[in-house]
Structure formats: structure tokens, C-alpha cells
Motif scaffolding. Structure first.
Motif, PDB file in Angstrom:
ATOM      1  N   PRO A  67      -2.154  14.418  -6.773  1.00  0.00           N
ATOM      2  CA  PRO A  67      -1.406  15.635  -6.477  1.00  0.00           C
ATOM      3  C   PRO A  67      -1.143  15.867  -4.987  1.00  0.00           C
ATOM      4  O   PRO A  67      -0.301  16.687  -4.628  1.00  0.00           O
ATOM      5  CB  PRO A  67      -2.311  16.740  -7.029  1.00  0.00           C
ATOM      6  N   ILE A  68      -1.896  15.150  -4.136  1.00  0.00           N
ATOM      7  CA  ILE A  68      -1.865  15.479  -2.704  1.00  0.00           C
ATOM      8  C   ILE A  68      -1.715  14.208  -1.879  1.00  0.00           C
ATOM      9  O   ILE A  68      -2.404  13.208  -2.116  1.00  0.00           O
ATOM     10  CB  ILE A  68      -3.164  16.214  -2.286  1.00  0.00           C
ATOM     11  N   ILE A  69      -0.826  14.262  -0.913  1.00  0.00           N
ATOM     12  CA  ILE A  69      -0.657  13.178   0.055  1.00  0.00           C
ATOM     13  C   ILE A  69      -0.977  13.721   1.443  1.00  0.00           C
ATOM     14  O   ILE A  69      -0.461  14.777   1.832  1.00  0.00           O
ATOM     15  CB  ILE A  69       0.792  12.645   0.061  1.00  0.00           C
ATOM     16  N   VAL A  70      -1.806  13.012   2.190  1.00  0.00           N
ATOM     17  CA  VAL A  70      -2.025  13.320   3.603  1.00  0.00           C
ATOM     18  C   VAL A  70      -1.281  12.247   4.392  1.00  0.00           C
ATOM     19  O   VAL A  70      -1.528  11.050   4.200  1.00  0.00           O
ATOM     20  CB  VAL A  70      -3.518  13.326   3.974  1.00  0.00           C
ATOM     21  N   ALA A  71      -0.370  12.671   5.267  1.00  0.00           N
ATOM     22  CA  ALA A  71       0.555  11.708   5.851  1.00  0.00           C
ATOM     23  C   ALA A  71       0.914  12.031   7.288  1.00  0.00           C
ATOM     24  O   ALA A  71       0.837  13.189   7.722  1.00  0.00           O
ATOM     25  CB  ALA A  71       1.836  11.661   5.007  1.00  0.00           C
ATOM     26  N   THR A  72       1.326  11.005   8.004  1.00  0.00           N
ATOM     27  CA  THR A  72       2.007  11.210   9.283  1.00  0.00           C
ATOM     28  C   THR A  72       3.483  11.420   8.963  1.00  0.00           C
ATOM     29  O   THR A  72       3.905  11.370   7.800  1.00  0.00           O
ATOM     30  CB  THR A  72       1.844   9.996  10.207  1.00  0.00           C
ATOM     31  N   GLU A 127       0.834  -1.209   0.000  1.00  0.00           N
ATOM     32  CA  GLU A 127       0.000   0.000   0.000  1.00  0.00           C
ATOM     33  C   GLU A 127       0.867   1.256   0.000  1.00  0.00           C
ATOM     34  O   GLU A 127       0.601   2.213  -0.740  1.00  0.00           O
ATOM     35  CB  GLU A 127      -0.919  -0.008   1.227  1.00  0.00           C
ATOM     36  N   ARG A 128       1.897   1.261   0.833  1.00  0.00           N
ATOM     37  CA  ARG A 128       2.795   2.421   0.888  1.00  0.00           C
ATOM     38  C   ARG A 128       3.514   2.611  -0.444  1.00  0.00           C
ATOM     39  O   ARG A 128       3.645   3.736  -0.940  1.00  0.00           O
ATOM     40  CB  ARG A 128       3.812   2.244   2.018  1.00  0.00           C
ATOM     41  N   HIS A 129       3.976   1.507  -1.003  1.00  0.00           N
ATOM     42  CA  HIS A 129       4.698   1.573  -2.277  1.00  0.00           C
ATOM     43  C   HIS A 129       3.797   2.125  -3.380  1.00  0.00           C
ATOM     44  O   HIS A 129       4.235   2.941  -4.207  1.00  0.00           O
ATOM     45  CB  HIS A 129       5.199   0.168  -2.656  1.00  0.00           C
ATOM     46  N   THR A 130       2.546   1.698  -3.399  1.00  0.00           N
ATOM     47  CA  THR A 130       1.601   2.160  -4.420  1.00  0.00           C
ATOM     48  C   THR A 130       1.354   3.658  -4.307  1.00  0.00           C
ATOM     49  O   THR A 130       1.372   4.383  -5.320  1.00  0.00           O
ATOM     50  CB  THR A 130       0.265   1.395  -4.284  1.00  0.00           C
ATOM     51  N   VAL A 131       1.125   4.144  -3.073  1.00  0.00           N
ATOM     52  CA  VAL A 131       0.880   5.574  -2.872  1.00  0.00           C
ATOM     53  C   VAL A 131       2.093   6.396  -3.306  1.00  0.00           C
ATOM     54  O   VAL A 131       1.963   7.430  -3.984  1.00  0.00           O
ATOM     55  CB  VAL A 131       0.530   5.853  -1.397  1.00  0.00           C
ATOM     56  N   GLN A 132       3.281   5.947  -2.913  1.00  0.00           N
ATOM     57  CA  GLN A 132       4.497   6.660  -3.311  1.00  0.00           C
ATOM     58  C   GLN A 132       4.620   6.722  -4.831  1.00  0.00           C
ATOM     59  O   GLN A 132       4.943   7.778  -5.402  1.00  0.00           O
ATOM     60  CB  GLN A 132       5.731   5.947  -2.732  1.00  0.00           C
TER      61      GLN A 132
END
Length: 459
Positions: free
Chosen positions: A276-281, A262-267
Motif C-alpha cells: 500500500p505504501i511506497i517510500v521514494a525519491t 528491482e524498480r519494475h517489481t516495486v512498481q
């Protein structure tokens, strides 16, 4: 010789500030701490000496995304003698990489992996020329209560007596050199350029509540360009991302509980401008080699200047004008204090552990890892100092929200650095800030019902 190797091997005509000095000290077998801003080519500082020394280099890295990015970059430039083992790999990949260790030029491993005896056997006989501590500030930030294995890295380093140690970071609190010496029992020559990034303007906004924050944020995102929004919790990640999605933007979320895939896909989607936008810790950022991030928004303040400078440093790696904007409302104070201090190991926890009393499993695990390498008195001192440092950094960030002086000077002063010259777009307290004006297209469209679809067919 260095300039010739730089051109022939990497295709660059000149070194960036700090690179050549670091490389020269490493080649002279001097343990070195290199403090260079984000995007200034820290990887070159170990890659070039590795080719010259013709010995393998071990890179001890804190995050899977960081390892993946650096391995990818090396392979993209034709380097195939690379090995990397981490928890995101399946068993086949791990086995293949383990077999390649003995013949690899660059080896990427985490401290947790290395400190398992059966894993250390894989590398202990290697004739390492260098050991790189990538993102070395993690030793201070994470080295006891969050990632206790970082505090035991000395066991690894001291085994390889002939290897030169290179510690690299973009942000270094004044006590990092002290921590390195304490943990590794080695002194470091320090090469420091600046943590200041002139092309990132700094702004802050105070609001009455989160609803007001949202009223400002949502329309702002329309022209913010590629954006990372940092929040304080996994729950807030999802909540805020849903609101942004409902407003019309494709939005990714990133936090520590996502699977590796999941992390790899979002990156991948963010890197390729599919979202265009990432919401992240704070888990997101290291190892994300995207040069055109234009905006960093802190929906909640960072808990320390080190975290803040790391996170805003992910903007504008291409040198183009970018912006960092932090937001605050009164309830954030309690939220941040809870996040920072609720689960930390305290002197009282050490005393309870010594007496064999019950502790929460997470705290007990940390102390069990550290016990045996440190005495109880040392542990009490360690966690007392850790608390004071966290409190100092936290208070510095609270001071940021009502600041009436230069934000840039205030922030880098924490790292014992003075601002020599202010850029034209410095901060909202002393400059006329031009907002970024790069359109983020709205891609989320309302679903049409059957009749609307039918009508569109005959238009």
C-alpha cells in the motif's frame, strides 16, 4: 472527423479539455506546447494524430518507467507497431526492437540514446510525421546540469525538418517556452488548461524534529489509502521504509540506484495493491499509471514548485478526493539546500573547465557534453540563470511552510496562473479538510515461535 476517430479508435465520446485544440494544431503542422494536468490524457494528443497522419512518431522520453507504461498501454489497446529501446532491456530485447524501428508507428527513445551517432543512424532516414517531447518540463529542469543531453535535442529535431514538434507536460514554469525556443530554435503555440487539481487537498505540518514527524506519520498511514511518501535521499528511503515496515505495513522503496528489475517489481506490486505504501525519491512517479493513489506525503519539502506539482499530481487520477501533505522540521532547511546546490555546475566551474583545471568527474562530463554546442560565455550565462531559477523555486517552497494564505493559489501563482474558484476541500488554511479514510491493512505480522505455532494447531 476528429470526434469520429476518437470514438472509433479509442472508444471515447468527447475530448478532455485541451486535447482537441492540441490535436488540431498538430494536424495543421504547428509546433505546439501542450500543458495539461496529470491524468488528462496527454498521450492521446500524439496517438490520435499519428493514426490520422499515417506516419511514424518519435517520442523522446526521460524515464524508462514512462516508456514502459506507455508501450504497455498501447499494446493493451491492440497496437503492435511499437518500438522502445532503453538501458533496462537485455541485449536480445534491444536488438529485436532495433529491427522493428523501420516498421513501427510509435518509437520511444531517450535523448541520451538518440545522441549517440551509431544509434541515430537507426532512425535518421525515417519519414517522421511528429516528434513528441514527453514531460517537456525536463528540458528546463534537467536540460543542462542533470541531463545535459536534453540541451542538445535540437540536433535531433532539426534533422527532421518536416516533422511537427509536440511538447507535453503537466507543469510548465513561465520560462519553458523560452527554453524550448533556445534549445530547438523553434517557436511553439501554447495550449494550456490548468495545473490545478481540484480533487487534491493541500496541507502542511511543521514539527520539531524527525521523531515528531514519525509520531504523526505512522498512525496516519493506517487510513491513508494507497500512498507515496517522498523523501530527499536514498539513505532516507531505506531508513523510513524500515520504520514503516516495523510499524506493520508492507512497504516498497524506490530510488535511482535500484536495478531495472528491482524498480519494475516495486512498481508492479504497488500497481496491483500488493503493497500500500511506497517510500521514494523524486525518481518515482512518472509512468506510474495508478489511478487510485489517495495520499502523497512529502516527508521533506520538494526543492521547487514544479517538482511539487508533478509529485502531488500523481494522486487522484480517477477524480476521487485525495490529499497532499507536506512535512517540515528546522534541520530540513540545510538538508534541502545541500541537496539542491552542493553539486550544481557554477560559473566558476565553467571558468575552471575553460582553463583546463581539475573538476569533479560529474561536472567535467556535463561540460564536455555541452562544450562545442555552446560557447564558454553562453555556458556561463546558462548556469548563472540555472542557479537563479533554482534559488527562486527553493525560496518559494520555503515560503510554503509558514504560509497563512491559500496554499493552492500560492503554488499555481508561481506558474503565472490564477485560481478562478476554490474547491470545497482546498487547503488547511481556508477549508475544513476531510482526511482520507481508506484502511491500509497491516500485513506484517510478528513471527511466532515453535510453541506458539504448536498451540495454534490445537485451537
Amino acid at each position: 472527423m476528429l470526434d469520429e476517430t476518437l470514438k472509433n479508435r479509442f472508444g471515447f465520446e468527447t475530448f478532455k479539455p485541451g486535447q482537441k485544440e492540441i490535436i488540431e494544431h498538430v494536424l495543421n503542422q504547428t509546433d505546439t506546447l501542450g500543458i495539461l494536468p496529470t491524468g488528462s490524457g496527454k498521450s492521446l494528443c500524439y496517438q490520435l494524430p499519428t493514426y490520422i497522419k499515417e506516419q511514424p512518431t518519435l517520442i523522446i522520453s526521460p524515464l524508462i518507467s514512462l516508456m514502459d507504461d506507455q508501450v504497455m498501454q498501447l499494446k493493451r489497446h491492440g497496437e503492435h507497431h511499437v518500438a522502445c529501446i532503453h538501458s533496462g532491456m537485455d541485449e536480445t530485447e534491444r536488438t529485436q526492437n532495433a529491427k522493428q524501428l523501420a516498421n513501427s508507428r510509435f518509437i520511444f527513445l531517450s535523448p541520451e540514446f538518440l545522441l549517440q551517432p551509431h544509434n541515430f543512424k537507426l532512425v535518421k532516414s525515417l519519414d517522421l510525421g511528429m516528434i513528441v517531447l514527453d514531460e517537456a518540463h525536463c528540458l528546463s529542469e534537467w536540460g543542462y546540469d542533470f541531463r545535459p543531453h536534453y540541451a542538445l535535442i535540437g540536433k535531433i529535431v532539426n534533422h527532421f525538418q518536416n516533422a511537427t514538434i509536440l511538447a507535453l507536460t503537466a507543469t510548465a514554469p513561465s520560462y519553458l517556452s523560452y527554453d524550448l525556443k533556445q534549445i530547438l530554435n523553434k517557436s511553439f503555440y501554447v495550449v494550456k488548461t490548468t495545473m490545478n487539481r481540484d480533487n487534491i487537498s493541500l496541507s502542511h505540518k511543521n514539527f520539531a524534529d524527525d521523531e515528531e514527524k514519525l509520531k504523526w506519520l505512522l498512525p496516519t498511514l493506517e487510513h491513508a489509502g494507497p500512498t507515496i511518501i517522498y523523501v530527499s535521499s536514498k539513505k532516507m528511503c531505506l531508513t523510513l521504509a524500515q520504520k514503516i515496515y516495523s510499524y506493520g505495513f508492507l512497504t516498497g522503496i524506490y530510488h535511482g540506484d535500484l536495478s531495472y528489475q528491482e524498480r519494475h517489481t516495486v512498481q508492479h506490486q504497488f500497481l496491483n495493491n500488493e503493497i500500500p505504501i511506497i517510500v521514494a525519491t523524486s525518481a518515482f512517479g512518472m509512468g506510474i499509471n495508478k489511478k487510485d493513489i489517495r495520499t502523497i506525503v512529502h516527508f521533506h519539502l520538494s526543492t521547487s514548485p514544479s517538482n511539487y506539482m508533478q509529485e502531488i499530481g500523481r494522486a487522484g487520477r480517477d477524480g476521487e478526493q485525495s490529499q497532499a501533505i507536506s512535512l517540515y522540521q528546522p534541520d530540513d532547511n540545510f538538508l534541502l539546500e545541500t541537496l539542491l546546490f552542493t553539486d550544481i555546475v557554477t560559473i566558476e566551474d565553467v571558468e575552471s573547465f575553460e582553463l583546463g583545471q581539475f573538476l569533479p568527474p560529474e561536472k567535467s562530463e556535463v561540460l564536455e557534453i555541452l562544450y562545442g554546442h555552446y560557447t564558454y560565455q553562453q555556458l556561463r550565462t546558462i548556469f548563472e540563470i540555472s542557479y537563479k531559477r533554482k534559488r527562486l523555486g527553493y525560496m518559494r517552497m520555503l515560503g510554503y511552510k509558514n504560509l497563512d494564505q491559500c496554499r493552492r493559489a500560492y503554488m499555481i501563482e508561481f506558474f503565472e496562473e490564477k485560481l478562478s474558484e476554490k474547491p470545497k476541500q482546498c487547503c488547511d488554511n481556508d477549508s475544513e479538510i476531510n482526511k482520507i479514510n481508506i484502511l491500509n491493512r497491516k500485513k506484517v505480522k510478528r513471527k511466532m515461535d515453535f510453541n506458539e505455532k504448536l498451540q495454534n494447531l490445537f485451537k
